[in-house]
Design an enzyme around this catalytic site. Structure first.
Site, PDB file in Angstrom:
ATOM      1  N   CYS A 133       9.285   3.976   3.776  1.00  0.00           N
ATOM      2  CA  CYS A 133       9.882   2.767   3.190  1.00  0.00           C
ATOM      3  C   CYS A 133      11.032   2.946   2.667  1.00  0.00           C
ATOM      4  O   CYS A 133      11.717   2.292   2.604  1.00  0.00           O
ATOM      5  CB  CYS A 133       8.252   2.882   2.157  1.00  0.00           C
ATOM      6  SG  CYS A 133       6.724   2.462   3.769  1.00  0.00           S
ATOM      7  N   LEU A 152       0.767  -1.018   0.085  1.00  0.00           N
ATOM      8  CA  LEU A 152      -0.533   0.222   0.582  1.00  0.00           C
ATOM      9  C   LEU A 152       0.955   1.115  -0.253  1.00  0.00           C
ATOM     10  O   LEU A 152       2.158   1.056   0.402  1.00  0.00           O
ATOM     11  CB  LEU A 152      -0.850   0.052   1.232  1.00  0.00           C
ATOM     12  CG  LEU A 152      -0.477  -0.164   2.473  1.00  0.00           C
ATOM     13  CD1 LEU A 152      -0.296   1.626   3.233  1.00  0.00           C
ATOM     14  CD2 LEU A 152      -1.767   0.148   3.319  1.00  0.00           C
ATOM     15  N   ALA A 187      10.345  14.227 -11.842  1.00  0.00           N
ATOM     16  CA  ALA A 187      11.851  14.135 -11.382  1.00  0.00           C
ATOM     17  C   ALA A 187      11.210  15.278 -10.071  1.00  0.00           C
ATOM     18  O   ALA A 187      10.423  16.570 -10.233  1.00  0.00           O
ATOM     19  CB  ALA A 187      12.869  15.313 -12.125  1.00  0.00           C
ATOM     20  N   PHE A 201       6.120   7.202 -12.115  1.00  0.00           N
ATOM     21  CA  PHE A 201       7.370   7.315 -11.037  1.00  0.00           C
ATOM     22  C   PHE A 201       8.402   7.940 -11.575  1.00  0.00           C
ATOM     23  O   PHE A 201       9.532   7.446 -11.399  1.00  0.00           O
ATOM     24  CB  PHE A 201       7.436   6.237 -10.298  1.00  0.00           C
ATOM     25  CG  PHE A 201       6.884   5.422  -8.951  1.00  0.00           C
ATOM     26  CD1 PHE A 201       5.468   6.064  -9.116  1.00  0.00           C
ATOM     27  CD2 PHE A 201       7.501   5.567  -7.769  1.00  0.00           C
ATOM     28  CE1 PHE A 201       5.233   6.185  -7.278  1.00  0.00           C
ATOM     29  CE2 PHE A 201       7.061   5.612  -6.320  1.00  0.00           C
ATOM     30  CZ  PHE A 201       5.887   5.534  -6.606  1.00  0.00           C
TER      31      PHE A 201
HETATM   32  C1  UGA Z   1       6.205   3.087  -0.819  1.00  0.00           C
HETATM   33  C2  UGA Z   1       5.765   1.805  -2.465  1.00  0.00           C
HETATM   34  O1  UGA Z   1       5.517   2.575  -3.234  1.00  0.00           O
HETATM   35  C3  UGA Z   1       5.017   1.136  -2.188  1.00  0.00           C
HETATM   36  O2  UGA Z   1       4.184   0.245  -3.176  1.00  0.00           O
HETATM   37  C4  UGA Z   1       4.943   0.727  -0.648  1.00  0.00           C
HETATM   38  O3  UGA Z   1       3.999  -0.356  -0.251  1.00  0.00           O
HETATM   39  C5  UGA Z   1       5.202   1.891   0.393  1.00  0.00           C
HETATM   40  O4  UGA Z   1       6.435   2.203   0.162  1.00  0.00           O
HETATM   41  C6  UGA Z   1       5.603   0.735   1.623  1.00  0.00           C
HETATM   42  O5  UGA Z   1       6.625   0.227   1.381  1.00  0.00           O
HETATM   43  O6  UGA Z   1       5.001   0.334   3.196  1.00  0.00           O
HETATM   44  P1  UGA Z   1       4.792   5.234   0.049  1.00  0.00           P
HETATM   45  O7  UGA Z   1       5.820   5.475   1.161  1.00  0.00           O
HETATM   46  O8  UGA Z   1       3.701   5.659   0.294  1.00  0.00           O
HETATM   47  O9  UGA Z   1       5.281   3.743  -0.781  1.00  0.00           O
HETATM   48  O10 UGA Z   1       5.198   6.859  -1.001  1.00  0.00           O
HETATM   49  P2  UGA Z   1       5.455   6.127  -2.581  1.00  0.00           P
HETATM   50  O11 UGA Z   1       3.986   7.073  -3.198  1.00  0.00           O
HETATM   51  O12 UGA Z   1       6.281   5.527  -3.275  1.00  0.00           O
HETATM   52  O13 UGA Z   1       6.311   7.711  -2.491  1.00  0.00           O
HETATM   53  C7  UGA Z   1       8.205   8.123  -2.129  1.00  0.00           C
HETATM   54  C8  UGA Z   1       8.676   9.343  -2.511  1.00  0.00           C
HETATM   55  O14 UGA Z   1       8.949   9.222  -3.464  1.00  0.00           O
HETATM   56  C9  UGA Z   1       7.902  10.017  -1.989  1.00  0.00           C
HETATM   57  O15 UGA Z   1       8.719  11.160  -1.394  1.00  0.00           O
HETATM   58  C10 UGA Z   1       6.898  11.117  -3.507  1.00  0.00           C
HETATM   59  O16 UGA Z   1       7.147  12.317  -3.453  1.00  0.00           O
HETATM   60  C11 UGA Z   1       8.984  10.344  -3.847  1.00  0.00           C
HETATM   61  N1  UGA Z   1       8.631  10.419  -5.458  1.00  0.00           N
HETATM   62  C12 UGA Z   1       7.662   9.560  -6.287  1.00  0.00           C
HETATM   63  C13 UGA Z   1       8.801  10.929  -6.098  1.00  0.00           C
HETATM   64  O17 UGA Z   1      10.205  12.155  -6.074  1.00  0.00           O
HETATM   65  N2  UGA Z   1       9.093  11.067  -7.963  1.00  0.00           N
HETATM   66  C14 UGA Z   1       8.284   9.974  -8.462  1.00  0.00           C
HETATM   67  O18 UGA Z   1       7.617  10.256  -9.680  1.00  0.00           O
HETATM   68  C15 UGA Z   1       7.234   9.229  -7.090  1.00  0.00           C
END
Ligand code: UGA
Length: 441
Positions: free
Chosen positions: A268, A148, A260, A257
């Site tokens: 996580c 999630l 940038a 994803f």
């Molecule tokens: C992440 C994973 O996406 C989930 O599938 C996983 O279950 C979860 O970790 C976990 O291990 O429990 P989450 O930490 O809620 O989920 O957040 P993400 O949506 O993955 O975003 C992570 C970070 O990446 C954020 O700081 C976001 O701003 C950044 N991000 C995301 C970017 O800089 N660029 C993107 O294109 C996408």
């Protein structure tokens, strides 16, 4: 079915409520009295869209209860382990103390035939150790990782992309008789999502544990890849957002994803890639994951670059300058500030002599607890009053939609730094702003 959920944080609270929504009788267990009290009263102890409504909905059915006493988990058919596995202070590896104490506390309450389902993100090998620890009780362990996303946690739990079961296997790699029984039990727990044709991957313990960290490592790598391209764009005058659009049209690459900006944070991705590297080292295969060190470095460099950019637009010095930071949570629709890039940049600017005011729709309390020396404001306009530079650090919808003229009426200087590449440069420039972003001309 009767289920217990041990650990009621971002993962467990949502899992418990969602399982009750699916029709099961659920008891959520947590050692934190505040959390349990809040959940008992039907209040979410953190911000997660849809969770308050879900708690109200299932609260009315009487199928969801909470307790601080693990003895109340006795009698459940399945016990989900949902406790945190943070990074050990000063090291890369995961801290397993909460997993270990949950298993230890559960042990006296396990009956033969019970299923223990591990959902926490753990280093590969942990499931095998837990299976051994519970073996004498006759309970069976299944590794059932959770994918999630915060901000979409309810939707992701009720309608996951896939379900993964790691079962005990025999020497031929086939599920043991106990493993097959445990699989049937989980099939019943997840009968509703499975009836929606959600893919199910049935495998062994090691694979199931690795699936989770491999997925998060891939996502982190994808983000750092595009941020590395942003560095190239910065030195060539290219635009990383157009580059991402163009490569994203290739279905093998995909646009998701590839945003940038300030990079990834949260509870996580950063700690999971580090724990994965640490585990690979213990297994003697550190070379296999040495690229993750670079993924981590690229990610961290974006924060440094943002601070430099603020200095640049302030003509070489941020000492005494007023900086407004829009966003404190690690991503929108969350109040989670764990390893938040926004907060990390805000703190750096403040440490380097700027006067920083941070705002966030949900995360101010958490941010203040972590960085009490920062200044906080309730709204973007309040934070931006007399600002020399405004920095968009977390792309909450209300910041993406902010009107350049409204903001211009309160700032001292019209300088905007778009840390998430979500604003329209032309619109801001037309309103008299100096617009700068990461990876864009
Ligand atoms: C992440 C994973 O996406 C989930 O599938 C996983 O279950 C979860 O970790 C976990 O291990 O429990 P989450 O930490 O809620 O989920 O957040 P993400 O949506 O993955 O975003 C992570 C970070 O990446 C954020 O700081 C976001 O701003 C950044 N991000 C995301 C970017 O800089 N660029 C993107 O294109 C996408």
């Amino acid at each position: 079915m009767r289920l217990s959920v041990i650990g009621c944080g971002y993962l467990g609270a949502v899992h418990a409520a969602s399982m009750a929504q699916l029709g099961h009788d659920v008891i959520g267990i947590d050692v934190d009295e505040y959390k349990v009290e809040s959940l008992r009263a039907g209040r979410a102890p953190f911000y997660e869209p849809g969770l308050p409504e879900l708690l109200t909905e299932v609260g009315a059915t009487g199928r969801l209860t909470f307790s601080t006493d693990i003895a109340d988990a006795a009698g459940a058919d399945v016990h989900f382990i949902c406790v945190g596995t943070p990074q050990v202070h000063g090291e890369f590896r995961a801290d397993l103390r909460y997993v270990n104490s949950a298993v230890e506390a559960l042990l006296p309450h396990l009956r033969s035939g019970d299923v223990v389902a591990g959902k926490s993100t753990v280093p590969v090998g942990t499931a095998e150790a837990i299976a051994e620890a519970i073996e004498a009780t006759g309970a069976v362990l299944v590794w059932n990782p959770e994918f999630l996303r915060e901000g979409f946690a309810v939707e992701d739990t009720l309608h996951p992309d896939r379900l993964v079961y790691g079962l005990p296997t025999d020497d031929d790699g086939e599920p043991t008789a106990d493993g097959s029984k445990a699989r049937s039990v989980l099939d019943e727990v997840y009968a509703t999502p499975l009836s929606e044709d959600i893919p199910l991957v049935v495998t062994d313990y090691a694979t199931a544990q690795l699936v989770k960290v491999a997925a998060n490592s891939f996502l982190a790598t994808k983000i750092s890849f595009i941020n590395a391209m942003a560095e190239l764009c910065e030195s060539t005058g290219a635009d990383v957002t157009r580059l991402a659009d163009a490569i994203g049209y290739d279905a093998r690459i995909g646009r998701r994803f590839l945003n940038a900006g300030l990079g990834f944070g949260g509870g996580c991705l950063p700690k999971d890639i580090r724990a994965f590297m640490a585990r690979a080292g213990e297994l003697g295969v550190s070379d296999a994951l040495s690229f993750l060190r670079e993924v981590d470095s690229i990610n961290m460099r974006r924060r440094v670059r943002m601070v430099d950019l603020a200095r640049e637009v302030c003509h070489g010095s941020i000492v005494g300058r007023r900086v407004a930071v829009l966003g404190a949570s690690f991503k929108p629709d969350s109040d989670d500030v764990r390893d938040s890039p926004a907060l990390s940049v805000a703190a750096q600017l403040q440490l380097q002599g700027a006067h920083v005011t941070v705002t966030d729709p949900q995360a101010i309390a958490n941010a203040r607890a972590k960085w009490p020396d920062l200044h906080f404001a309730e709204t973007a306009l309040e934070a931006a009053r007399d600002a020399d530079v405004v920095l968009l650090a977390t792309e909450w919808a209300e910041y993406r939609e902010i009107d350049p003229d409204d903001l211009a009426s309160v700032v001292a200087h019209r300088r905007i730094l778009d840390g998430r590449n979500v604003l329209q440069p032309a619109r801001w420039r037309a309103a008299g702003w100096t617009y700068r972003a990461l990876g864009r001309p």
